[in-house]
Design a protein around this motif. Structure first.
Motif, PDB file in Angstrom:
ATOM      1  N   PHE A  94      47.974  -5.107  -4.749  1.00  0.00           N
ATOM      2  CA  PHE A  94      48.558  -3.771  -4.606  1.00  0.00           C
ATOM      3  C   PHE A  94      48.508  -2.956  -5.890  1.00  0.00           C
ATOM      4  O   PHE A  94      48.622  -1.751  -5.855  1.00  0.00           O
ATOM      5  N   VAL A  95      48.383  -3.636  -7.037  1.00  0.00           N
ATOM      6  CA  VAL A  95      48.306  -2.892  -8.304  1.00  0.00           C
ATOM      7  C   VAL A  95      47.071  -3.364  -9.076  1.00  0.00           C
ATOM      8  O   VAL A  95      46.517  -4.424  -8.785  1.00  0.00           O
ATOM      9  N   ASP A  96      46.703  -2.591 -10.067  1.00  0.00           N
ATOM     10  CA  ASP A  96      45.557  -2.986 -10.884  1.00  0.00           C
ATOM     11  C   ASP A  96      45.912  -4.215 -11.704  1.00  0.00           C
ATOM     12  O   ASP A  96      47.055  -4.395 -12.114  1.00  0.00           O
ATOM     13  N   MET A  97      44.958  -5.059 -11.925  1.00  0.00           N
ATOM     14  CA  MET A  97      45.197  -6.241 -12.751  1.00  0.00           C
ATOM     15  C   MET A  97      45.607  -5.809 -14.153  1.00  0.00           C
ATOM     16  O   MET A  97      45.096  -4.830 -14.686  1.00  0.00           O
ATOM     17  N   ASN A  98      46.560  -6.558 -14.744  1.00  0.00           N
ATOM     18  CA  ASN A  98      46.933  -6.308 -16.130  1.00  0.00           C
ATOM     19  C   ASN A  98      47.105  -7.661 -16.817  1.00  0.00           C
ATOM     20  O   ASN A  98      46.975  -8.713 -16.168  1.00  0.00           O
ATOM     21  N   ASP A  99      47.410  -7.631 -18.092  1.00  0.00           N
ATOM     22  CA  ASP A  99      47.477  -8.884 -18.840  1.00  0.00           C
ATOM     23  C   ASP A  99      48.505  -9.847 -18.248  1.00  0.00           C
ATOM     24  O   ASP A  99      48.279 -11.046 -18.150  1.00  0.00           O
ATOM     25  N   PHE A 100      49.638  -9.280 -17.868  1.00  0.00           N
ATOM     26  CA  PHE A 100      50.701 -10.111 -17.311  1.00  0.00           C
ATOM     27  C   PHE A 100      50.219 -10.800 -16.043  1.00  0.00           C
ATOM     28  O   PHE A 100      50.388 -12.012 -15.875  1.00  0.00           O
ATOM     29  N   PHE A 172      43.891  -3.479   1.494  1.00  0.00           N
ATOM     30  CA  PHE A 172      45.290  -3.120   1.291  1.00  0.00           C
ATOM     31  C   PHE A 172      45.434  -1.871   0.436  1.00  0.00           C
ATOM     32  O   PHE A 172      46.359  -1.088   0.628  1.00  0.00           O
ATOM     33  N   GLY A 173      44.477  -1.693  -0.485  1.00  0.00           N
ATOM     34  CA  GLY A 173      44.461  -0.455  -1.265  1.00  0.00           C
ATOM     35  C   GLY A 173      44.318   0.729  -0.320  1.00  0.00           C
ATOM     36  O   GLY A 173      44.993   1.754  -0.463  1.00  0.00           O
ATOM     37  N   GLY A 174      43.467   0.567   0.678  1.00  0.00           N
ATOM     38  CA  GLY A 174      43.261   1.612   1.672  1.00  0.00           C
ATOM     39  C   GLY A 174      44.532   1.882   2.464  1.00  0.00           C
ATOM     40  O   GLY A 174      44.930   3.032   2.661  1.00  0.00           O
ATOM     41  N   LEU A 175      45.189   0.791   2.851  1.00  0.00           N
ATOM     42  CA  LEU A 175      46.437   0.956   3.611  1.00  0.00           C
ATOM     43  C   LEU A 175      47.476   1.723   2.805  1.00  0.00           C
ATOM     44  O   LEU A 175      48.160   2.605   3.310  1.00  0.00           O
ATOM     45  N   GLY A 179      44.168   5.381   3.279  1.00  0.00           N
ATOM     46  CA  GLY A 179      42.723   5.631   3.190  1.00  0.00           C
ATOM     47  C   GLY A 179      41.971   4.887   4.268  1.00  0.00           C
ATOM     48  O   GLY A 179      40.804   4.567   4.101  1.00  0.00           O
ATOM     49  N   PHE A 180      42.654   4.596   5.348  1.00  0.00           N
ATOM     50  CA  PHE A 180      41.993   3.987   6.504  1.00  0.00           C
ATOM     51  C   PHE A 180      41.269   2.687   6.221  1.00  0.00           C
ATOM     52  O   PHE A 180      40.054   2.585   6.301  1.00  0.00           O
ATOM     53  N   PHE A 181      42.035   1.715   5.857  1.00  0.00           N
ATOM     54  CA  PHE A 181      41.636   0.305   5.875  1.00  0.00           C
ATOM     55  C   PHE A 181      40.466  -0.052   4.956  1.00  0.00           C
ATOM     56  O   PHE A 181      39.775  -1.038   5.179  1.00  0.00           O
ATOM     57  N   GLY A 182      40.176   0.729   3.932  1.00  0.00           N
ATOM     58  CA  GLY A 182      39.070   0.402   3.026  1.00  0.00           C
ATOM     59  C   GLY A 182      37.733   0.704   3.690  1.00  0.00           C
ATOM     60  O   GLY A 182      37.664   1.114   4.833  1.00  0.00           O
ATOM     61  N   ASP A 183      36.711   0.459   2.919  1.00  0.00           N
ATOM     62  CA  ASP A 183      35.391   0.786   3.455  1.00  0.00           C
ATOM     63  C   ASP A 183      34.893  -0.263   4.444  1.00  0.00           C
ATOM     64  O   ASP A 183      34.249   0.043   5.437  1.00  0.00           O
ATOM     65  N   GLU A 184      35.240  -1.524   4.137  1.00  0.00           N
ATOM     66  CA  GLU A 184      34.636  -2.583   4.932  1.00  0.00           C
ATOM     67  C   GLU A 184      35.627  -3.315   5.822  1.00  0.00           C
ATOM     68  O   GLU A 184      35.260  -4.209   6.575  1.00  0.00           O
ATOM     69  N   GLY A 185      36.937  -2.969   5.687  1.00  0.00           N
ATOM     70  CA  GLY A 185      37.919  -3.705   6.473  1.00  0.00           C
ATOM     71  C   GLY A 185      38.150  -5.086   5.897  1.00  0.00           C
ATOM     72  O   GLY A 185      37.870  -5.339   4.719  1.00  0.00           O
TER      73      GLY A 185
END
Lengths: 255, 520
Positions: A94-100, A172-175, A179-185
């Motif tokens: 759900f979020v961008d990867m970070n060091d933590f 999930f980023g799409g959800l 953004g309608f379920f991503g490009d490829e589902g």
């Protein structure tokens, strides 16, 4: 985009709505229901700060449970702490990867095992301890089965048959952004579909089940009240109305 | 002695957790209150005979449940959040003593929770079997009546619950619902009627109280040569003492009352008992009725105003102290007309301990050398109240006082004292002869702990600070091979050890002073 992906997309939107809406409804109910009497289980803290500390010890260390039953405490803390690690690991979707998050990945990965171990211990008690067997309803067994199935299907993806996590993240980023379920589902792996179906089910039953213990404990009057009844008068709205109108019984009150 | 098996003690100090058995304590429960008692309590009385339910009982019971869960956050939250972990299952003295499955705290709560789920939750409405929800039937109500009168509302389960779920709150709600459908308990409701009508649980009218205190003054004078006053209804005294009515005549309670009187006498603090508030106990709590509890508490306010006192002190009484400490300010406050320098209300042990610390009292501890004491923490004092300024004062202050007046004191095993204390087995409205079996069996854990210290530490006496504990133990401990007189009041020990220095009471009546002179 497959039909299944659209179905899952709708399912997760609905599940999220039910989870958040349901918990909000229940928490509002707890918030709005008066606590007419001071009933902290004593000895209790005499300051608000003390109460925060007491609640912290209960929520983080399960202090009362530790006093009660060491085996149960061990399984319970094992499951809950592992669940936290697993949830932190899953936040990568759900979020961008970070060091933590990078640092936490291996912990979350292996916490899956301890989580299932804890759950297995909790479930074993429901069969092995006669007292716990007596108090268990079918739903108590199914809840553990559901959590174990979620854990095992998750572990399968980590250690047996890998799935395309980038594609899952895109879905999930799409959800999240509508953004309608991503490009490829979703990837068409049965394991990921089972895992997600069970998670959606868990989200849906959360507000109508005993899982409400998680937000509920913060509203438990025996644990969240300050022990200061002599110093500060505590009175609820409906009780004050008896005083205002000079009545002894609630059915005598003028509305 | 009884048509049931009295548990045998091992002397190990603890009880083995029994294997679960079903329906061991199934039964009719205590005697049911007749319509007249219910009416006096402002409860529905539209049923003809004892044991009948009111018309539309089901609807009215569910309405009451909806009403209560809307007014008590504790009830609503506790009904929802139990996860059935089983942490409480081996903590109830009634379960330990009876092994009846429904005496496990969670199972006791579930009697009500199953009905709550059936009518008030989505899962229970549509999937009752799955979540263990049940319809409300007459049999269910009878089960409630029986098993909610096998709970002494001692809160031990609440200490060990990870969410603090307090079965007492559920028991109280269940009893209030039962009171609204015709299943009131005779013992509690008859007694509450006496409080309204006469002023105390025992139904001792004013003249009888005057006789009693006069008799006590004579007894103490015979014993000590000093006229210690037991003032009753004396306006303008500094302290109103509210004490359980058992203190006026039962043993060992009365020796405690004599102790309070000697302490007041020595400190020179003027005090009075009151015929209006001649009862500290508040059975309104047992039946879960806020309105009843408030009506009973308002007598204390009325007496305080009437006698123009500046302070309120409560005698040794467990549930009474919980209501007084935790609820009195809520129910009958604000007490802005009293002296704000003292706690409102104050416990007699806080009062005595304060004076012991200040050195006001002359004590000869050797007067209690014939005894080795232990102390029973009363459940509602331990887990529902406090004494002093710091948390846990309710454990320390009684022990400080005992140690200040006795040379020999030993505590019982650690998991049976302080907030892990076991109820005496007779609290919460169970102190009635029609519940003897549950009372005897429920006392097993405490008897076991007591046996341990009598065997290993030479303990001869157990001190208690609750009228119910004292009555229950004197009646029930003989089943376990102890004698009645092994139970003592804490202020009885104070009374034994105190050396009276003040020859004439500050509240001596004028004619008596002349008497004193004549005698001298």
């Amino acid at each position: 985009m497959t039909f299944v992906s659209i179905l899952y997309g709708l399912l997760f939107w609905a599940a999220t709505l039910i989870l958040v809406g349901g918990v909000v409804v229940k928490v509002r109910q707890y918030w709005n229901t008066p606590a007419p009497l001071k009933i902290p289980t004593t000895p209790a803290p005499v300051t608000q700060r003390g109460v925060v500390w007491r609640m912290f010890r209960e929520v983080v260390f399960f202090q009362s449970l530790f006093r009660s039953n060491k085996t149960l405490w061990l399984f319970a803390i094992l499951f809950h702490l592992s669940l936290w690690l697993v949830l932190i690991r899953h936040s990568r979707y759900f979020v961008d990867m970070n060091d933590f998050l990078v640092f936490m990945q291996p912990f979350g990965r292996y916490a899956g095992f301890t989580m299932v171990l804890g759950l297995a211990g909790l479930w074993a008690r429901r069969f092995l301890v006669d007292r716990v067997r007596y108090i268990s309803a079918p739903s108590d067994h199914l809840m553990l089965a559901l959590l174990i199935a979620i854990g095992v299907s998750g572990l399968m993806m980590s250690f047996v048959t890998h799935t395309d996590v980038t594609q899952v993240k895109a879905f999930f980023g799409g959800l999240l952004t509508f953004g309608f379920f991503g490009d490829e589902g979703l990837p068409a792996d049965p394991i990921v579909l089972i895992h997600l179906l069970l998670v959606a089910l868990l989200m849906i039953i959360f507000p109508i089940s005993k899982l409400m213990h998680a937000p509920g404990i913060f509203f438990s009057p025996t644990r969240n009240q300050v022990d200061n009844p002599r110093e500060k008068r505590h009175i609820s709205g409906w009780a004050l109305e008896l005083e205002r109108q000079g009545k002894l019984y609630l059915d005598e009150l003028k509305k | 002695m009884a048509d049931y098996e009295v548990p045998t003690l091992t002397g190990e100090g603890y009880c083995e957790v029994p294997a679960v058995r079903e329906d061991v304590m199934k039964g009719k429960g205590p005697f049911i209150a007749k319509p007249a008692f219910q009416e006096a309590m402002h409860f529905p009385s539209d049923f003809a005979e004892i044991g009948e339910l009111v018309p539309n009982w089901k609807e009215r019971a569910l309405d009451k449940m909806a009403d209560l869960k809307g007014r008590y956050r504790s009830l609503q939250v506790f009904l929802d959040i139990c996860v059935k972990c089983g942490a409480c299952t081996d903590k109830c003295h009634y379960f330990i003593g009876t092994s009846d499955a429904k005496n496990m705290p969670v199972a006791r709560q579930d009697l009500l929770r199953k009905v709550y789920r059936r009518y008030f939750t989505f899962a229970g409405k549509y999937f009752p079997k799955l979540v263990g929800a049940t319809d409300l039937t007459e049999d269910v109500l009878k089960d409630w009546y029986n098993y909610y009168h096998q709970c002494s509302q001692c809160r031990r389960c609440s200490v060990f619950c990870p969410y603090g779920i307090d079965t007492a709150e559920i028991s109280m709600a269940a009893r209030e619902i039962l009171d609204h459908v015709g299943y009131g308990q005779k013992y509690c409701n008859e007694i509450l009627g006496k409080v309204y009508k006469i002023g105390n649980n025992l139904g001792l009218p004013g003249p009888a109280l005057f006789d009693t205190v006069e008799g006590l003054e004579e007894d103490v004078e015979d014993d000590t040569g000093i006229k210690v006053r037991f003032p009753l209804d004396e306006d303008g005294a500094e302290v109103l003492l509210v004490t359980p009515s058992a203190d006026f005549f039962a043993e060992p309670h009365i020796d405690g009352l004599i102790g309070y009187a000697k302490v007041f006498h020595e400190t020179g603090v003027t005090w009075t008992l009151s015929t209006v508030a001649s009862e500290a106990g508040n059975f309104g709590m047992f039946i879960g009725s806020y309105e009843t509890m408030r009506r009973v508490s308002l007598r204390v306010r009325e007496a305080a105003i009437k006698h123009k006192v500046k302070r309120i002190v409560f005698g040794e009484c467990g549930h009474a102290w919980r209501v007084a400490y935790s609820f009195l300010n809520t129910l009958a406050g604000p007490f802005d007309f009293l002296d704000q320098r003292y706690p409102i209300p104050q416990h007699i042990l806080e009062f005595t301990w304060g004076h012991l610390q200040a050195g006001t009292l002359k004590i000869d501890k050797t007067e209690n050398d014939d005894k080795v004491l232990t102390f029973h923490d009363s459940c509602n004092v331990a887990r529902g109240s406090r004494m002093g300024d710091a948390p846990g004062g309710q454990f320390e202050i009684p022990r400080h006082v005992i140690r200040a007046v006795c040379n020999n004191f030993v505590d019982m095993p650690a998991d049976t004292i302080h907030d892990a204390t076991f109820c005496c087995g007779g609290g919460g409205g169970l102190l009635t002869d029609d519940l003897m079996e549950i009372r005897v069996k429920g006392a097993q854990p405490r008897a076991e702990a007591l046996k341990h210290v009598t065997t290993h530490n030479g303990v001869t006496h157990m001190a208690a600070i609750c009228a119910i504990c004292k009555s229950q133990f004197t009646k029930v401990l003989p089943y376990y091979g102890f004698t009645m007189d092994q139970i003592v009041s804490v202020h009885q020990l104070v009374s034994n050890a105190i050396i009276l220095q003040r020859q004439v009471s500050v509240q001596a009546r004028p004619d008596e002073e002349e008497d004193e002179d004549d005698d001298a």
